[in-house]
Design a protein around this motif. Structure first.
Motif, short mmCIF file in Angstrom:
data_model
loop_
_atom_site.label_atom_id
_atom_site.label_comp_id
_atom_site.label_asym_id
_atom_site.label_seq_id
_atom_site.Cartn_x
_atom_site.Cartn_y
_atom_site.Cartn_z
N ALA A 51 1.32 -15.20 13.41
CA ALA A 51 2.47 -15.88 12.80
C ALA A 51 2.05 -17.10 12.00
O ALA A 51 2.86 -17.67 11.27
N THR A 52 0.80 -17.52 12.13
CA THR A 52 0.35 -18.62 11.27
C THR A 52 0.15 -18.10 9.84
O THR A 52 0.16 -18.88 8.89
N ARG A 53 -0.01 -16.79 9.70
CA ARG A 53 -0.19 -16.20 8.36
C ARG A 53 1.06 -15.48 7.88
O ARG A 53 1.33 -15.42 6.69
N HIS A 54 1.80 -14.88 8.80
CA HIS A 54 3.00 -14.11 8.44
C HIS A 54 4.16 -14.54 9.34
O HIS A 54 4.55 -13.80 10.25
N PRO A 55 4.68 -15.75 9.12
CA PRO A 55 5.67 -16.29 10.07
C PRO A 55 6.94 -15.44 10.20
O PRO A 55 7.56 -15.43 11.26
N ASN A 56 7.34 -14.72 9.17
CA ASN A 56 8.60 -13.98 9.25
C ASN A 56 8.51 -12.68 10.04
O ASN A 56 9.53 -12.15 10.48
N GLU A 57 7.31 -12.15 10.23
CA GLU A 57 7.19 -10.91 11.02
C GLU A 57 7.81 -11.12 12.41
O GLU A 57 8.43 -10.22 12.99
N PHE A 58 7.64 -12.32 12.92
CA PHE A 58 8.17 -12.72 14.23
C PHE A 58 9.70 -12.53 14.30
O PHE A 58 10.23 -12.19 15.35
N ASN A 59 10.38 -12.77 13.18
CA ASN A 59 11.85 -12.65 13.17
C ASN A 59 12.33 -11.20 13.18
O ASN A 59 13.52 -10.94 13.36
N ARG A 60 11.42 -10.28 12.99
CA ARG A 60 11.78 -8.86 12.87
C ARG A 60 11.73 -8.15 14.22
O ARG A 60 11.89 -6.94 14.31
N PHE A 61 11.55 -8.94 15.28
CA PHE A 61 11.56 -8.42 16.65
C PHE A 61 12.56 -9.23 17.48
O PHE A 61 12.89 -10.35 17.13
N GLY A 62 13.02 -8.62 18.56
CA GLY A 62 14.05 -9.26 19.38
C GLY A 62 15.40 -8.59 19.16
O GLY A 62 16.44 -9.15 19.44
N TRP A 63 15.36 -7.33 18.71
CA TRP A 63 16.59 -6.63 18.36
C TRP A 63 16.82 -5.43 19.28
O TRP A 63 15.91 -5.01 20.00
N VAL A 64 18.02 -4.90 19.20
CA VAL A 64 18.35 -3.64 19.86
C VAL A 64 18.13 -2.53 18.83
O VAL A 64 18.61 -2.63 17.70
N VAL A 65 17.38 -1.51 19.23
CA VAL A 65 17.01 -0.43 18.31
C VAL A 65 17.76 0.84 18.70
O VAL A 65 17.76 1.25 19.87
N GLU A 66 18.40 1.48 17.72
CA GLU A 66 19.17 2.71 17.97
C GLU A 66 18.34 3.92 17.56
O GLU A 66 17.80 3.97 16.45
N ILE A 67 18.25 4.89 18.46
CA ILE A 67 17.40 6.07 18.26
C ILE A 67 18.24 7.33 18.47
O ILE A 67 19.00 7.42 19.44
#
Ligand code: FEO
Ligand code: CA
Ligand code: CA
Length: 643
Positions: free
Chosen positions: A293-309
């Motif tokens: 996250a020191t190089r790609h800080p926004n990737e962190f925001n793309r987790f923490g979700w509910v995923v529908e399958i």
């Protein structure tokens, strides 16, 4: 939850009320008095009335009501699965078993030498939440979707973490995620169907779509995905949900522990547990820079979700539903209002975090998934405030309402959702004792949530007890329940505690429970089955089990009760093997088969197994390297489970 995550999961330093301001003298007296002063009911004074909600889940129940007829299992420290007399438990699907993709079914190698590519075609590690989707009526055949929460790198690789490599990191990513398997009842018992047209592994690298108000948000855009709408993978999938339109919901829990953070995290990163060293346990950032996250800080925001399958189509693209908010998501219990709106209850398992509810804007349409592809993209997210006196309110997390303004740091609804914790702080939600699973009893409208424990409550710089979280330090946990005013989309509710966990003979008041029947600590998995029996699964950490206040609880377990019976007892149905947690539960449609997951048998107190002695703490289920597994439970007389 592993102990290693716990250092980073207590990040709520917001000033909203949680301490004595909302404590309820009446409830405190009730608690202090223990059983004698209780209302005479294990389950408290709640009045159970018929609910307005759709009784879909209970309508298929046999005419057995909520009766519990099995003989309880005695607590013991055994390295096997123990079920009541008259029942049988068989291992169905172990870490490393082929998931069943045609032509690609690598066998498990007992020395853990399967490659990352092979692991991506086999059962992941650390089985967790699970749901059953019927085929041909569902008594003898169905699809099981299940989570693989995390890994023990000591067991996953022949030499553990003695050395590290990109191949090991990718094998770890492949052992995370979800399995979709086809299961069938044969002459010799239930088996995984291999190959199967449904078989699928979803891993930390499976392409997914991002949908809902945070899709395409500036905070979701990365170099690899400038549009902010596509992401690779899901991980730390803990509990789950199952929708009435036939999809599986998998929930991202302790994802923060997979990202390496900066020396000086900003306020947002800090609130979500990112810091220098936070990625050092799984070491994925050493192989794939998106986890740095020191190089790609926004990737962190793309987790923490509910995923529908869609469990019926292995080519379908899983979707992260951002309208449900971002959290260390435990589960996503889904039900319908009388008018057909979807209601999703979600606990956030971290110390002093919150309980959420999503209500869809639209009603479910007939026609299954095809007719309801966007149902979870539009609606209102709420967070719970439990007030003294047994009342509570759902606080809407809507941009522009109350404190959720641009001036306060929430530019739009997308930012409210990406910063759900900060938004809930600003709204004054109640800081809970690690909310784990929620479940809805459709016959009564009662919603239950496990609050597993919170050893930080009452520490000098941390919140003290309140009405909903009355013990400090809380080593044993409690089960809270509420009933909405009106239908499930109501914005106010009445609440009480179903039970305070812990040995009723325990000396320390804060650890003493008011359980009638068999006792337990650290409730986690929770499910009201279709005939109304409440199943409770426990996850006491291997670092405490068998010691101190847990000295009489050497192994984790599963129990059952009728939550509507004021004189009912909680009865132990299953004991797990040494060092495991019991988590994940589902039943075949005729309720004569139960599926339960055994996670991390043999977890060592240090949490990472010694590769030189991989079976030092457990040899379950094969006598060698311990393997998480799905277990099938049937009654020898073929009867309904639990009767
Ligand atoms: Fe993954 Fe909160 O247990
Ligand atoms: Ca847990
Ligand atoms: Ca859990």
């Amino acid at each position: 939850m592993a102990k290693s995550f716990s250092e980073m999961e207590d990040s709520n330093r917001s000033a909203n009320l949680s301490i004595h301001e909302v404590s309820d003298p009446a409830r405190r007296v009730w608690l202090r008095g223990g059983l004698a002063a209780a209302t005479g009911s294990l389950f408290g004074p709640a009045v159970l009335t018929a609910c307005a909600a759709t009784p879909s889940a209970n309508s298929a129940a046999p005419a057995l009501g909520r009766s519990i007829g099995f003989k309880g299992v005695a607590m013991a420290a055994t390295d096997t699965v123990v079920v009541p007399e008259g029942y049988r438990a068989q291992v169905l699907y172990r870490w490393g078993d082929p998931v069943g993709v045609a032509g690609q079914m690598p066998a498990f190698k007992p020395d853990a030498s399967n490659t990352a590519a092979e692991q991506a075609l086999q059962a992941g590690m650390h089985h967790d939440g699970m749901a059953f989707f019927p085929l041909d009526g569902g008594a003898r055949r169905g699809v099981l979707a299940m989570n693989h929460e995390y890994v023990d790198d000591g067991l996953l690789h022949p030499d553990g973490v003695k050395t590290w490599s990109a191949e090991k990191a990718y094998k770890s990513m492949a052992a995370h995620g979800v399995s979709v398997i086809e299961v069938e009842k044969t002459q010799t018992g239930w088996q995984t169907v291999t190959p199967s047209r449904y078989a699928r592994r979803i891993t930390a690298r499976t392409p997914m779509r991002i949908a809902g108000p945070a899709a395409g948000h500036a905070m979701m855009k990365t170099a690899a995905d400038p549009a902010g709408t596509q992401v690779l993978g899901t991980f730390n999938n803990c509990a789950n949900g199952q929708t009435p339109w036939g999809t599986y919901l998998t929930c991202e829990e302790n994802w923060a522990g997979y990202f390496e953070g900066p020396e000086q995290p900003d306020a947002h990163q800090k609130r979500w547990g990112l810091r220098k060293g936070s990625g050092s346990y799984f070491r994925w950032h050493e192989a794939d820079e998106r986890f740095d996250a020191t190089r790609h800080p926004n990737e962190f925001n793309r987790f923490g979700w509910v995923v529908e399958i869609d469990p019926m189509d292995p080519t379908s693209v899983p979707v992260k539903r951002t309208a449900l908010g971002r959290a260390a998501h435990e589960g996503a219990a889904t039900a319908l209002t009388r008018s057909g709106k979807a209601v999703v209850y979600m606990g956030e398992d971290a110390r002093f975090e919150y309980i959420y509810k999503f209500v869809s804007r639209d009603a479910m349409k007939p026609g299954g998934l095809a007719a309801n592809r966007e149902l979870l993209d539009h609606g209102t997210l709420y967070v719970a405030r439990f007030d003294a006196g047994g009342r509570g309110v759902w606080l809407p997390m809507v941009h522009g309402q109350g404190p959720l303004t641009a001036a306060a740091g929430f530019a739009d609804q997308g930012e409210v959702l990406i910063k759900s914790r900060q938004a809930a702080d600003a709204l004054g939600a109640t800081k809970m004792d690690r909310p784990e699973w929620t479940t809805v009893d459709m016959a009564t409208g009662q919603v239950y949530c496990t609050l597993t424990n919170n050893t930080d409550r009452g520490k000098p710089d941390r919140p003290g007890p309140d009405a909903a979280n009355p013990r400090a330090p809380n080593t044993m946990g409690q089960i809270i329940r509420w009933k909405e005013d009106g239908d499930l989309d109501g914005t106010a509710f009445s609440w009480d505690h179903l039970v305070l966990a812990g040995d009723p003979a325990q000396e320390r008041e804060g650890a003493r429970g008011n359980i009638r029947g068999d006792y337990f600590g650290s409730p986690d998995g929770l499910w009201v089955d279709p005939r109304g029996v409440l199943w409770i699964q426990t996850d006491a950490s291997s670092s405490v089990m068998g010691q101190g206040e847990y000295s009489r609880l050497p192994n984790n377990q599963m129990l059952a009760c009728d939550p509507t019976d004021p004189k009912g007892q909680i009865r132990r149905f299953l004991l797990g093997p040494t060092g495991c947690e019991v988590t994940g539960i589902a039943m075949a449609s005729d309720l004569r088969t139960m599926f339960v997951n055994i996670q991390h048998p043999g977890e060592s107190p240090s949490e990472r197994s010694d590769p030189a002695q991989p079976s030092r703490y457990s040899k379950w289920p094969d006598g060698g390297r311990p393997r998480s597994a799905t277990v099938v439970i049937t009654k020898l007389d073929g009867g309904v489970i639990g009767t």
